[in-house]
Design a protein around this motif. Structure first.
Motif, short mmCIF file in Angstrom:
data_model
loop_
_atom_site.label_atom_id
_atom_site.label_comp_id
_atom_site.label_asym_id
_atom_site.label_seq_id
_atom_site.Cartn_x
_atom_site.Cartn_y
_atom_site.Cartn_z
N ARG A 1 33.46 57.56 48.80
CA ARG A 1 33.70 58.88 49.35
C ARG A 1 35.04 58.93 50.07
N GLU A 2 35.53 57.76 50.52
CA GLU A 2 36.83 57.71 51.19
C GLU A 2 37.98 57.63 50.19
N GLY A 3 37.68 57.53 48.90
CA GLY A 3 38.72 57.51 47.89
C GLY A 3 39.17 56.13 47.48
N ARG A 4 38.45 55.08 47.89
CA ARG A 4 38.83 53.72 47.54
C ARG A 4 38.12 53.28 46.25
N PHE A 5 38.81 52.44 45.49
CA PHE A 5 38.22 51.89 44.28
C PHE A 5 37.22 50.80 44.67
N VAL A 6 35.97 50.96 44.25
CA VAL A 6 34.92 49.99 44.55
C VAL A 6 34.71 49.05 43.37
N LEU A 7 34.64 49.64 42.17
CA LEU A 7 34.39 48.87 40.96
C LEU A 7 35.29 49.42 39.86
N VAL A 8 36.00 48.56 39.17
CA VAL A 8 36.92 48.98 38.11
C VAL A 8 36.72 48.06 36.91
N ASN A 9 36.94 48.60 35.71
CA ASN A 9 36.80 47.78 34.50
C ASN A 9 38.18 47.29 34.04
N PRO A 10 38.23 46.32 33.13
CA PRO A 10 39.53 45.76 32.70
C PRO A 10 40.47 46.79 32.09
N LYS A 11 39.93 47.79 31.37
CA LYS A 11 40.79 48.78 30.74
C LYS A 11 41.55 49.59 31.79
N LEU A 12 40.90 49.94 32.88
CA LEU A 12 41.59 50.68 33.94
C LEU A 12 42.70 49.82 34.53
N CYS A 13 42.43 48.54 34.72
CA CYS A 13 43.49 47.65 35.23
C CYS A 13 44.66 47.62 34.27
N ASP A 14 44.36 47.60 32.97
CA ASP A 14 45.43 47.56 31.96
C ASP A 14 46.24 48.86 31.98
N ILE A 15 45.57 49.99 32.16
CA ILE A 15 46.27 51.28 32.16
C ILE A 15 47.19 51.41 33.37
N LEU A 16 46.69 51.01 34.54
CA LEU A 16 47.44 51.21 35.78
C LEU A 16 48.31 50.02 36.15
N GLY A 17 48.13 48.88 35.46
CA GLY A 17 49.00 47.72 35.72
C GLY A 17 48.63 46.90 36.93
N TYR A 18 47.48 47.16 37.56
CA TYR A 18 47.04 46.40 38.72
C TYR A 18 45.87 45.49 38.34
N THR A 19 45.66 44.43 39.13
CA THR A 19 44.45 43.64 38.99
C THR A 19 43.30 44.36 39.69
N ALA A 20 42.07 43.91 39.43
CA ALA A 20 40.91 44.53 40.06
C ALA A 20 40.97 44.37 41.58
N GLU A 21 41.41 43.20 42.03
CA GLU A 21 41.50 42.97 43.49
C GLU A 21 42.54 43.88 44.11
N GLU A 22 43.66 44.08 43.44
CA GLU A 22 44.71 44.97 43.98
C GLU A 22 44.23 46.41 44.02
N LEU A 23 43.51 46.85 43.00
CA LEU A 23 43.03 48.23 42.99
C LEU A 23 42.01 48.47 44.11
N ARG A 24 41.20 47.47 44.41
CA ARG A 24 40.21 47.65 45.48
C ARG A 24 40.85 47.79 46.85
N GLU A 25 42.12 47.45 46.95
CA GLU A 25 42.85 47.64 48.20
C GLU A 25 43.57 48.99 48.23
N LEU A 26 43.48 49.78 47.13
CA LEU A 26 44.20 51.05 47.04
C LEU A 26 43.24 52.22 47.01
N THR A 27 43.81 53.43 47.16
CA THR A 27 43.05 54.67 47.00
C THR A 27 43.62 55.43 45.80
N TRP A 28 42.80 56.31 45.22
CA TRP A 28 43.28 57.07 44.06
C TRP A 28 44.43 57.98 44.45
N ALA A 29 44.39 58.49 45.69
CA ALA A 29 45.47 59.38 46.13
C ALA A 29 46.79 58.62 46.26
#
Length: 511
Positions: free
Chosen positions: A164-192
């Motif tokens: 609800r705060e806009g943070r990535f909790v769970l991501v699949n490998p394809k999303l990591c490939d699209i955005l260029g981040y690892t899963a751990e890096e995305l969990r430290e980011l927000t969609w905004a």
């Protein structure tokens, strides 16, 4: 051979008989066991009282021991032992059932006799069925989780669970490939934080709509910024997940990379704009060239016509100027043909940019057809065709005379060109609302495939090497007819001729 002891068979039978008695007793309903136990317990006072009475009647004191008293005491002890055994038989299954239930809660499966016929056995069998159902449910849940894991990891689109705060909790490998981040890096980011700045207000508005009760999933296009700084176009679909209390717990988002599609679309738009510019430049060129060519051609035609008139008035034309007259006649025909081609080029440039300009007036279509037929009779005769006009009186309406004349000339020119020297029929008729004109030849006809394209620009139904023309006449004719609110179509059979049908509303553009 070893001899069996005489008492061995008796002991075995006795043991089997006792086991059978115990088995039958265990299979008795609990209420009967309790009734039997209470009966044995109720016998204890009776036995004690009987012992006292027997001793008193035997002349013995109650404190003295006699043989009957001894026997009764033994009976009492046996009764107590039976009551104790009965209690044990009642308590042991309940204890086993308790251990069985505790093992189920611990996720284990203890052994229990499921063949018992009493309530304990039935309850144990119910527990066994419950365990089997639980096991099947757990197996199904594991299979579902495994399928979800495979789909989640192997999906061709990016999938994310967002808090609800806009943070990535769970991501699949394809999303990591699209955005260029690892899963751990995305969990430290927000969609905004990775949304393209210009698209952030629209995404926030979509987020607010998702938070409204009863809102289904939302789909929109937006841009993200990859880790390497590149811009990614995405087709995003999001839905809010609610708990039983109706409160939003998280959002599930599916992201499809459409960057290449957007690039291809932009390239198509660029090519389309360039094509439109090229068409406009071509139309301007045709318009200018047509005007520039038309001026000297008009002067040439006037000179040729004056020369022809002068030769025809000479008295010795047939003997002295016959050859010159023939040459001038051919030159005048070619000049007229060249003028028609230039007029078509001028028309196509005007019609492609702004459509035909109409000057509506009261016109008699039958009289106009008669004039055009009279004008084309000589040309048709040179090619062996005869023009036949059929009318039923005046057919009047509000049309542009010069434009309508241009349509009739194009239709007649086609009929003469492809009529193979056979008669050509022109029929004019009308009903209460429509004026009708049909031009029919008996020539080579048009193939079904060609009928669908002969009204397009620069399209031809026959090879250019056999018949001349730019392929613009029918397109210009249809544009003019449509501008009048009418229709123009063709019916043809190869080798049997062609008929063009023209329909015009009498009231002109008001229909």
């Amino acid at each position: 051979m070893r001899e069996e002891h005489p008492l061995a068979g008796f002991k075995h039978r006795a043991r089997s008989s006792w086991s059978g008695v115990l088995r039958r007793f265990e299979n008795m309903p609990i209420r009967l066991k309790l009734l039997l136990g209470l009966s044995l317990v109720g016998l204890l006072p009776v036995i004690a009282l009987s012992s006292t009475e027997i001793a008193r009647h035997g002349g013995l004191k109650s404190t003295e021991m006699s043989l009957p008293s001894l026997l009764l005491s033994i009976e009492l002890v046996l009764a107590l032992l039976c009551a104790g055994g009965l209690a044990r038989l009642l308590i042991r299954p309940l204890s086993d059932l308790q251990q069985y239930a505790e093992s189920l809660l611990a996720g284990k499966q203890a052994r229990i006799d499921l063949e018992r016929g009493d309530e304990i056995g039935r309850l144990a069998r119910s527990f066994a069925r419950l365990l089997a159902e639980r096991q099947r449910a757990e197996d199904s849940l594991r299979e579902s989780e495994e399928r979800f894991r495979i789909i989640f990891e192997q999906a061709g689109v990016g999938i994310a669970q967002v808090s609800r705060e806009g943070r990535f909790v769970l991501v699949n490998p394809k999303l990591c490939d699209i955005l260029g981040y690892t899963a751990e890096e995305l969990r430290e980011l927000t969609w905004a934080g990775i949304t393209y700045p210009e698209d952030l207000p629209a995404s926030l508005a979509q987020r607010q709509l998702l938070e409204e009760p009863g809102t289904p999933s939302r789909r929109w296009e937006k841009r993200y910024i990859r880790k390497d700084g590149a811009v990614v176009w995405a087709n995003l679909s999001s839905v809010a997940m609610h708990n039983p209390a109706g409160r939003i717990e998280c959002f599930i988002s599916v992201l499809q990379d459409i960057t290449e599609h957007k690039r291809a679309e932009e390239e198509r738009n660029r090519l389309y704009r360039e094509a439109q510019e090229a068409i406009r430049a071509r139309d301007v060129f045709l318009s200018v060239a047509s005007h520039e060519l038309k001026t000297p051609l008009t002067s040439l035609q006037l000179s040729l016509q004056q020369g022809l008139r002068g030769l025809r008035h000479q008295e010795l034309v047939s003997t002295r100027y016959g050859r010159e007259l023939t040459h001038l006649g051919l030159a005048e025909q070619q000049a007229r043909r060249l003028g028609a081609l230039i007029n078509e080029l001028l028309d196509v440039s005007q019609l492609a940019t702004r459509g035909p300009e109409l000057n509506l007036e009261r016109v008699d279509l039958a009289e106009l057809a008669r004039e055009v037929v009279r004008r084309e009779e000589a040309r048709a005769a040179r090619l062996g065709s005869k023009l036949v006009l059929e009318t039923r009186g005046p057919v009047e309406g509000w049309w542009d005379t010069s434009r309508l004349e241009q349509v009739l000339l194009n239709l007649l020119s086609n009929a003469i060109k492809f009529g193979e020297g056979k008669p050509i029929e022109v029929k004019v008729d009308a009903d209460a609302e429509l004026a009708m004109l049909d031009v029919r030849d008996q020539g080579i006809g048009i193939s079904p495939e060609a009928q669908s394209r002969i009204f397009e620009r620069f399209e031809r139904a026959v090879p250019e090497r056999h018949y001349g023309g730019l392929g613009l006449g029918l397109w210009i004719a249809r544009q003019i007819v449509h501008a009048h609110g009418g229709s123009l179509w063709v019916e043809s059979t190869e080798g049997q001729g062609t008929t063009f049908h023209l329909r015009l509303p009498k009231a002109g553009l008001s229909v």
